[in-house]
Design an enzyme around this catalytic site. Structure first.
Site, mmCIF file in Angstrom:
data_model
loop_
_atom_site.group_PDB
_atom_site.id
_atom_site.type_symbol
_atom_site.label_atom_id
_atom_site.label_comp_id
_atom_site.label_asym_id
_atom_site.label_seq_id
_atom_site.Cartn_x
_atom_site.Cartn_y
_atom_site.Cartn_z
ATOM 1 N N ASN A 65 0.845 -1.199 0.000
ATOM 2 C CA ASN A 65 0.000 0.000 0.000
ATOM 3 C C ASN A 65 0.879 1.247 0.000
ATOM 4 O OD1 ASN A 65 0.639 -0.832 2.654
ATOM 5 N ND2 ASN A 65 -1.104 0.230 3.546
ATOM 6 N N GLU A 67 0.320 5.241 0.614
ATOM 7 C CA GLU A 67 -0.619 6.293 1.025
ATOM 8 C C GLU A 67 -0.123 7.670 0.570
ATOM 9 O OE1 GLU A 67 -1.235 5.588 5.235
ATOM 10 O OE2 GLU A 67 -2.435 3.790 4.794
ATOM 11 N N ASN A 68 -0.957 8.671 0.819
ATOM 12 C CA ASN A 68 -0.640 10.024 0.350
ATOM 13 C C ASN A 68 -1.199 11.036 1.336
ATOM 14 O OD1 ASN A 68 -1.191 12.568 -1.485
ATOM 15 N ND2 ASN A 68 0.198 11.256 -2.607
ATOM 16 N N ALA A 69 -0.532 12.189 1.438
ATOM 17 C CA ALA A 69 -0.997 13.254 2.331
ATOM 18 C C ALA A 69 -2.417 13.683 1.942
ATOM 19 C CB ALA A 69 -0.038 14.440 2.269
ATOM 20 N N CYS A 70 -2.735 13.561 0.666
ATOM 21 C CA CYS A 70 -4.115 13.728 0.201
ATOM 22 C C CYS A 70 -4.736 12.337 0.323
ATOM 23 C CB CYS A 70 -4.116 14.220 -1.245
ATOM 24 S SG CYS A 70 -5.765 14.508 -1.877
ATOM 25 N N TYR A 71 -5.303 12.063 1.499
ATOM 26 C CA TYR A 71 -5.644 10.693 1.914
ATOM 27 C C TYR A 71 -6.301 9.820 0.839
ATOM 28 C CZ TYR A 71 -4.821 12.143 6.798
ATOM 29 O OH TYR A 71 -4.274 12.585 7.961
ATOM 30 N N CYS A 76 -4.082 0.607 -2.549
ATOM 31 C CA CYS A 76 -3.927 -0.651 -1.817
ATOM 32 C C CYS A 76 -2.827 -1.528 -2.441
ATOM 33 C CB CYS A 76 -5.234 -1.446 -1.847
ATOM 34 S SG CYS A 76 -6.556 -0.704 -0.885
ATOM 35 N N GLU A 78 -2.896 -4.760 -3.153
ATOM 36 C CA GLU A 78 -3.387 -5.669 -4.192
ATOM 37 C C GLU A 78 -3.497 -4.943 -5.528
ATOM 38 O OE1 GLU A 78 -4.630 -4.968 -1.246
ATOM 39 O OE2 GLU A 78 -5.988 -6.503 -0.507
ATOM 40 N N CYS A 113 -10.628 -3.607 -4.087
ATOM 41 C CA CYS A 113 -9.636 -4.581 -4.567
ATOM 42 C C CYS A 113 -10.313 -5.857 -5.045
ATOM 43 C CB CYS A 113 -8.606 -4.889 -3.480
ATOM 44 S SG CYS A 113 -7.459 -3.516 -3.238
HETATM 45 N N1 THU Z 1 -5.258 -1.677 2.474
HETATM 46 C C1 THU Z 1 -4.701 -2.453 1.494
HETATM 47 O O1 THU Z 1 -3.608 -2.164 1.005
HETATM 48 N N2 THU Z 1 -5.396 -3.535 1.082
HETATM 49 C C2 THU Z 1 -6.593 -3.914 1.582
HETATM 50 O O2 THU Z 1 -7.227 -4.809 1.029
HETATM 51 C C3 THU Z 1 -7.113 -3.280 2.785
HETATM 52 C C4 THU Z 1 -6.559 -1.933 3.061
HETATM 53 C C5 THU Z 1 -4.525 -0.491 2.910
HETATM 54 C C6 THU Z 1 -5.135 0.797 2.463
HETATM 55 C C7 THU Z 1 -4.596 1.751 3.486
HETATM 56 O O3 THU Z 1 -3.312 2.173 3.083
HETATM 57 C C8 THU Z 1 -4.465 0.910 4.732
HETATM 58 O O4 THU Z 1 -4.490 -0.433 4.308
HETATM 59 C C9 THU Z 1 -5.554 1.133 5.758
HETATM 60 O O5 THU Z 1 -6.794 1.017 5.194
#
Ligand code: THU
Length: 165
Positions: A65, A67-71, A76, A78, A113
């Site tokens: 995964n 992430e970004n400061a712009c949530y 993900c 997958e 996903c």
């Molecule tokens: N996340 C995934 O990467 N895969 C999933 O199937 C569930 C959630 C990540 C997204 C986010 O970066 C963090 O888990 C919390 O939700």
């Protein structure tokens, strides 16, 4: 595997059907998803996720995964793994393993996903794991029953609307 289109190196499969991945292969895939989790960029949720995707020819694509400061721009694990594979010409998959840091629960993929997986067939395997390497196997169709997919777009409709939108 039912191949419906094969152009050069790209193999697009209508629906692969569940194919057995040998025990050793499953364990390796889970190990790779645990390794991929180490690269997770998740300063906001602090919830690390890794994925390892096994393609038809046994090539593995990993993802974590990001992430970004712009949530809402976060991606993900997958989806990253699948996008990496598709961007390299792969569209036919046997299995995906998912890893997180949850000790007491198997990680389950988010709805987005599940739909992303379903795009490439309903009958391939998803391994939900724990950090100790234990796992549960489910199919994409078990995770997303009665789904909507690419085939639905070409079904007969009441109005034959010209595609001008
Ligand atoms: N996340 C995934 O990467 N895969 C999933 O199937 C569930 C959630 C990540 C997204 C986010 O970066 C963090 O888990 C919390 O939700």
């Amino acid at each position: 595997m039912e191949e419906v289109k094969s152009t050069g190196k790209i193999v697009y499969s209508k629906d692969q059907g569940s194919r057995m991945v040998p025990q050793e292969g499953v364990e390796k895939l889970i190990h790779l998803s645990l390794q991929a989790k180490e690269h997770a960029y998740c300063p906001y949720s602090k919830f690390r996720v890794g994925a390892a995707l096994l393609a038809h020819d046994d090539r593995v694509f990993t993802g974590c995964n990001v992430e970004n400061a712009c949530y809402n721009l976060g991606v993900c694990a997958e989806r990253n793994a699948i996008s990496k594979a598709v961007s390299e010409g792969y569209r036919s998959f046997k299995a995906i393993a998912i890893a997180s840091d949850m000790n007491d629960q198997f990680i389950t993929p988010c709805g987005g996903c599940r739909q992303f997986m379903r795009e490439f067939g309903s009958s391939w395997d998803v391994y939900l794991s724990k950090p100790d390497g234990s796992y549960v196997k489910m199919s994409v169709s078990e995770l997303l029953p009665v789904s909507f997919g690419p085939e639905d777009l070409s079904l007969q409709k009441v109005f034959n609307t010209p595609n001008t939108f």
